[in-house]
Write a protein that holds these residues in place. Structure first.
Motif, short mmCIF file in Angstrom:
data_model
loop_
_atom_site.label_atom_id
_atom_site.label_comp_id
_atom_site.label_asym_id
_atom_site.label_seq_id
_atom_site.Cartn_x
_atom_site.Cartn_y
_atom_site.Cartn_z
N THR A 141 11.56 -10.90 -11.70
CA THR A 141 10.82 -9.74 -11.22
C THR A 141 11.54 -8.48 -11.69
OG1 THR A 141 10.05 -10.91 -9.26
CG2 THR A 141 9.99 -8.51 -9.18
N ASP A 198 4.41 -5.62 -9.19
CA ASP A 198 5.50 -5.94 -8.27
C ASP A 198 5.39 -5.03 -7.04
OD1 ASP A 198 7.63 -3.52 -8.70
OD2 ASP A 198 6.57 -3.99 -10.56
N GLN A 199 6.04 -5.42 -5.97
CA GLN A 199 5.91 -4.70 -4.71
C GLN A 199 6.44 -3.27 -4.83
OE1 GLN A 199 4.28 -5.97 -1.99
NE2 GLN A 199 4.38 -3.82 -1.35
N SER A 200 7.47 -3.06 -5.66
CA SER A 200 8.01 -1.70 -5.82
C SER A 200 6.95 -0.77 -6.41
CB SER A 200 9.24 -1.74 -6.73
OG SER A 200 10.23 -2.59 -6.22
N LEU A 241 3.72 -1.15 -6.22
CA LEU A 241 2.68 -0.94 -5.21
C LEU A 241 3.12 0.09 -4.17
CD1 LEU A 241 1.48 -4.61 -4.61
CD2 LEU A 241 0.35 -2.85 -5.97
N ASP A 242 4.39 0.07 -3.78
CA ASP A 242 4.87 1.04 -2.79
C ASP A 242 4.78 2.46 -3.33
OD1 ASP A 242 5.40 -1.00 -1.02
OD2 ASP A 242 7.55 -1.11 -1.48
N HIS A 288 -2.76 -13.53 -1.15
CA HIS A 288 -1.93 -12.75 -2.07
C HIS A 288 -1.53 -11.43 -1.42
CE1 HIS A 288 -0.68 -10.58 -5.68
NE2 HIS A 288 -0.75 -11.71 -6.36
N PRO A 289 -0.27 -10.98 -1.61
CA PRO A 289 0.18 -9.71 -1.00
C PRO A 289 -0.67 -8.51 -1.41
CG PRO A 289 2.06 -10.95 -1.88
CD PRO A 289 0.83 -11.68 -2.32
N LEU A 290 -1.28 -8.58 -2.58
CA LEU A 290 -2.10 -7.45 -3.02
C LEU A 290 -3.31 -7.24 -2.13
CD1 LEU A 290 -2.50 -5.24 -5.19
CD2 LEU A 290 -3.78 -6.92 -6.53
N TRP A 332 -2.47 -4.81 0.48
CA TRP A 332 -2.33 -3.47 -0.10
C TRP A 332 -3.70 -2.86 -0.37
CZ3 TRP A 332 -3.50 -0.89 -4.64
CH2 TRP A 332 -2.77 0.26 -4.92
#
Length: 969
Positions: free
Chosen positions: A76, A138-140, A142-143, A172-174, A177
């Motif tokens: 990642t 990646d989550q970063s 998205l933040d 899915h985490p998305l 979001w």
């Protein structure tokens, strides 16, 4: 036709609405309203290309930062998309560009730092940030995006993210979001659907370099369902003249289709391959019964859900059946199986299908058709034949004529291997003919009619043979094989004469009269009258329709439009009653011919009404396409090119058949030639000529006139002269667009003389040809029928154009006045393209003969430019601009908003309409108006349509003239 535009290698076809949405979004951000747009759609549908094209379109200067997320499996990389995006960011003194942490480092206040930095950039210039493939973010990343989306509303920041549908599972985490940002303000969503059939054709035309054959296009669309990326892969390596896709799909295409499938477990892969062999949406219990008769249903469901999470399959809305997300997946998966396994699995499905049918009292035709297909692929000839016949009958009862035709074609082929079959070949061909007629499959119907004729004992069944001869003539005509043959129709009359009161005799007589009228034969009128008497006595609506249309043609040849209209209107009613669609198209065309010249809006409106009637009757698209193509041809003739394009979209929105395809391509070629898309014009004409053999013999089509216009447009005046003279001197009645042939021949000679003079070559032979042309044709050719007021005006205008071209060829002094008279006459006759051309020639002639009439030259320059802009007639516009530059004449029109001459009072206009009127007067294009007012071209078109309706004007030029006329004192 679909429009194509390219930017940075991106092919954009058929996305005008979506580009308008993106353009408005970017313009709003540039004006100071921050916003976010998520563009979603299947992989390969064209999301990235669309966004790239919109960002590179002319508009306010902006910094564009683009980065892509990647499907990294083993590691990642935080802020991956942002890192690549910010590489394009400018550097300047005091730059506060944030440092993005590496993997394993804490993110700290990265979102805040990026926000502060972007705020500073937005004060200098608008910023557009594009994040591609959000599903892999990646989550970063998205933040940071969440923080920016929730940021200040008043700044020049546009965020665009593309998102693949079908690749984000429920857990899915998305998903969380996406749900969170939906609640934020200034979030817009743009769903991108696959291309329709017409836009698929436009893309394939661009990829191949020529319009595809309809058979090839049909296969491509069936395979790709309009996915732009798959279209590109499936045509790789194909020749422009290809009529079919190869049996084996390209390796790159297979790889693209199987990318997600390869990630499945071995069991799920095996199950989906089995499903592909099943060939249609299946219930889990049926799939399980074939895959693992003793297995548990929940095991099958688990494997299906695994494939669904990967975007391979999907469940129907009612939750009972499963099938592939894209039809191409099934084909690729089945091709991966070796022949023995494939046959064995088809046999298993056939056995299961028969077991299921034992439990059904009235099985549906889909189950029967599937059973027939499985037996056929398994090599079970007798069973395949038996079930094909049963399934075809069920399809007919269910209204599935296309499936009925497919199954009957198979039964006919299998019957040859089954000498003991109960059904005769003639019986099967008769069924196949009926199904083909119902679906408008003219090639298949022609094959059936030929087979029926070959197997008919003419002495025993002369009436059947006569009817088959007539229908064969229609089908040969419609598929481009030959024009109506007078000898065949005489044979049909001779055969049917055994029963002179029969409807078959009336039909044969009517079509004999029809062909005789085209060949200018003396007996046509009496045969038409005789056919009508017999048809009325027989009371047969099909024969009556043809007899009435022949009578309408006969009346029109005599010059009686009123009588022709009455006959044609009754013929339309009889054809509708009989559901005889060939006759209905035939009658509608002659109603139009009896009413007004084809080069009129009135004729176009009649064709549109006929098309709509065919639609209400459920006619096959091939007939609707022919009417739409005729509608387009008429709209184009009077300068309504947008309406022409819309009618062409209707014609080509589904397979138009050979007849509709040729008519549409000829009109598309003429439109492209006038608007300067010369390669497109030549390609359309070439495809039309390829589809119709002996094309000049088809007098109902305008091959020669359009061929000559295209040749002129591409700079081949000698070929243009040959084509025009071929049409003008042919046998029989004059062809469609005959009125244009002699003026175009004169223009060709004038161009050749000019070229010879420029090259210092002698012009004596060309001048002699001009003299011979005038001697042979003192005036333009006249078509048959009653001379309406508009047709008389058009003849006068074309006569003046002819005289002006002859004057240009002879280099006659004072030729400018010829062109001025021709331009004004074309305006009165609603011949807008010709009017623009005459304005160019008038200005040219005025300027070539000194400056004493410079003011008049300027007037015609501006008039021609305004009309060329309205028509988007690029070549004429360019000639006029070049002429203005050489003569040092300023033709830049005033900018909207600057002081202008007082406008005439136009009551009833809204403030927005008055604003747009200023731009119309200034000569601005739809695109320029849309860009200036930050609205879509469709909205501009709607406002201008309202302006034309409220003022009673027919086009933008007339509207401008009305608005700028001197106010009454």
């Amino acid at each position: 036709m679909g429009e194509h535009a390219g930017a940075d290698g991106a092919d954009i076809v058929g996305r005008a609405t979506e580009l308008g949405t993106l353009g408005q979004f970017l313009a709003s951000a540039a004006a100071g309203t921050a916003g976010t747009l998520v563009v979603s759609g299947d992989a390969g549908v064209g999301k990235t290309a669309l966004v790239q094209h919109a960002c590179n379109a002319p508009g306010p200067a902006a910094w564009i930062f683009a980065g892509a997320c990647l499907p990294l499996a083993s590691m990642t990389v935080p802020f991956l998309a942002l890192r690549s995006a910010f590489r394009a960011a400018p550097r300047f003194e005091g730059d506060a560009r944030p440092m993005l942490p590496k993997a394993g480092e804490p993110p700290n206040d990265v979102p805040v730092a990026i926000d502060i930095w972007l705020e500073e950039l937005c004060q200098r210039r608008p910023v557009v940030m594009v994040i591609d493939d959000l599903q892999w973010a990646d989550q970063s990343t998205l933040d940071v995006l969440m923080y920016l989306i929730a940021g200040p509303p008043k700044r020049r920041l546009a965020i665009i993210a593309t998102l693949r549908t079908g690749e984000v599972a429920e857990d899915h985490p998305l998903q969380r979001w996406l749900a969170d940002i939906r609640r934020l303000p200034r979030i817009d969503w743009l769903g991108l659907e696959p291309l329709d059939r017409l836009d698929t054709e436009a893309q394939v035309t661009h990829l191949l370099g020529a319009p595809p054959h309809q058979s090839l296009l049909q296969e491509i669309f069936a395979h790709t369902a309009g996915n732009a990326y798959l279209n590109q892969l499936v045509v790789a390596g194909l020749e422009p003249a290809a009529r079919h896709l190869p049996v084996e799909l390209p390796a790159d295409l297979k790889g693209a289709v199987l990318r997600s499938w390869r990630s499945l477990s071995a069991a799920s892969q095996r199950l989906t391959q089995l499903m592909a062999v099943g060939g249609r949406p299946l219930r889990p219990e049926d799939l399980g019964a074939v895959a693992r008769p003793d297995g548990r249903p929940e095991d099958i469901l688990a494997l299906l859900h695994e494939a669904a999470d990967a975007g391979i399959v999907e469940c129907s809305q009612e939750g009972s059946h499963w099938w592939f997300h894209h039809p191409l997946i099934a084909e690729v998966l089945e091709q991966r199986l070796d022949a023995e396994v494939r046959m064995r699995w088809h046999g298993a499905f056939a056995a299961h299908g028969e077991n299921r049918l034992d439990d059904q009292e009235a099985p549906d035709f889909e189950s029967l058709a599937a059973l027939a297909d499985h037996h056929f692929t398994s090599g079970h000839t007798a069973d395949a034949y038996r079930w094909a016949l049963r399934a075809s009958a069920a399809a007919g009862h269910a209204g599935g004529a296309a499936e009925m035709l497919r199954l009957l074609q198979r039964a006919v082929a299998l019957r040859r291997s089954l000498p003991d079959a109960a059904e005769s070949e003639q019986e099967l061909w008769s069924r196949l003919r009926a199904a083909a007629e119902e679906t408008g499959s003219m090639e298949e119907e022609l094959e059936a009619v030929e087979a029926l004729l070959a197997g008919t004992d003419v002495s025993a069944r002369p009436l059947d043979a006569a009817e088959l001869l007539v229908r064969r003539a229609h089908l040969r005509f419609s598929t481009g094989r030959s024009f109506l043959d007078i000898g065949e129709m005489r044979d049909a009359v001779r055969l049917a004469d055994v029963e002179p009161q029969s409807w078959q005799y009336a039909l044969a007589l009517a079509e004999l009269a029809h062909v005789e009228l085209w060949n200018d034969e003396a007996g046509a009128e009496s045969h038409a009258a005789q056919a009508l008497n017999v048809a009325r006595t027989a009371g047969h609506p099909r024969a009556l329709s043809y007899a009435l249309t022949a009578s309408a043609m006969s009346a029109l040849v005599r010059g009686s439009g009123r009588e022709g209209r009455a006959f044609a209107a009754e013929a339309i009613s009889a054809a509708a009653q009989a559901r005889e669609f060939w006759a209905l198209v035939h009658a509608t065309m002659w109603l139009g011919n009896s009413t007004e010249t084809w080069a009129s809006q009135a004729f176009a409106d009649l064709m549109r009404a006929g098309r709509q009637q065919l639609g209400r009757l459920g006619a096959p698209h091939v007939y609707i396409a022919k009417m739409a193509a005729s509608e387009a041809e008429s709209y184009l003739a009077v300068g309504l090119w947008r309406e022409c394009r819309q009618a062409l979209r209707v014609a080509l929105g589904s397979d138009p058949g050979t007849m509709g395809d040729v008519a549409a391509r000829l009109t598309a070629a003429r439109l492209a030639a006038w608007q300067g898309r010369l390669g497109e014009a030549e390609a359309h004409l070439a495809r039309a000529e390829e589809l119709y053999a002996q094309n000049s013999a088809f007098l109902n089509l305008d091959f020669d006139a359009i061929r000559s216009e295209v040749c002129l447009a591409v700079g081949r005046p000698e070929a243009a002269y040959t084509a025009a003279m071929s049409g003008a001197t042919g046998e029989g009645l004059s062809p469609t667009m005959c009125e244009w042939l002699v003026p175009v021949a004169a223009r060709s000679l004038a161009d050749l003389i000019q070229l010879a003079k420029d090259a210092g070559r002698p012009t004596v032979e060309l001048t002699t040809l001009t003299d011979e042309l005038v001697q042979r044709f003192p005036a333009t050719l006249r078509d048959m029928g009653e001379a309406t007021e508009l047709y008389t005006l058009q003849l006068a205008a074309l006569d003046l154009m002819y005289a002006a071209e002859v004057g240009r060829a002879r280099d006659r002094a004072g030729n400018a006045q010829d062109w001025i008279r021709a331009a004004d006459a074309c305006h009165e006759a609603t011949l807008r393209w010709e009017e623009a051309y005459c304005c160019w020639r008038a200005a040219e002639s005025l300027l070539l003969h000194g400056h004493t009439q410079r003011g008049l030259a300027v007037s015609f320059l501006r008039r021609g430019l305004a009309l060329a802009e309205e028509l988007q007639a690029g070549p004429i516009r360019d000639h006029l601009r070049e002429l203005a530059a050489r003569a040092r004449i300023t033709v830049v029109l005033p900018v909207a908003g600057e002081p202008a001459a007082p406008h005439a009072a136009l009551p009833g206009l809204t403030p927005r309409e008055r604003e747009i009127l200023e731009y119309v007067i200034a000569g601005r294009t739809y695109a320029e108006i849309a860009a200036s007012l930050v609205i879509s071209e469709k909205t501009v078109s709607s406002h201008i349509s309202n302006l034309l309706r409220k003022t009673g004007t027919s086009n933008r030029l007339d509207l401008s003239r009305l608005a700028t006329r001197p106010a009454a004192s």
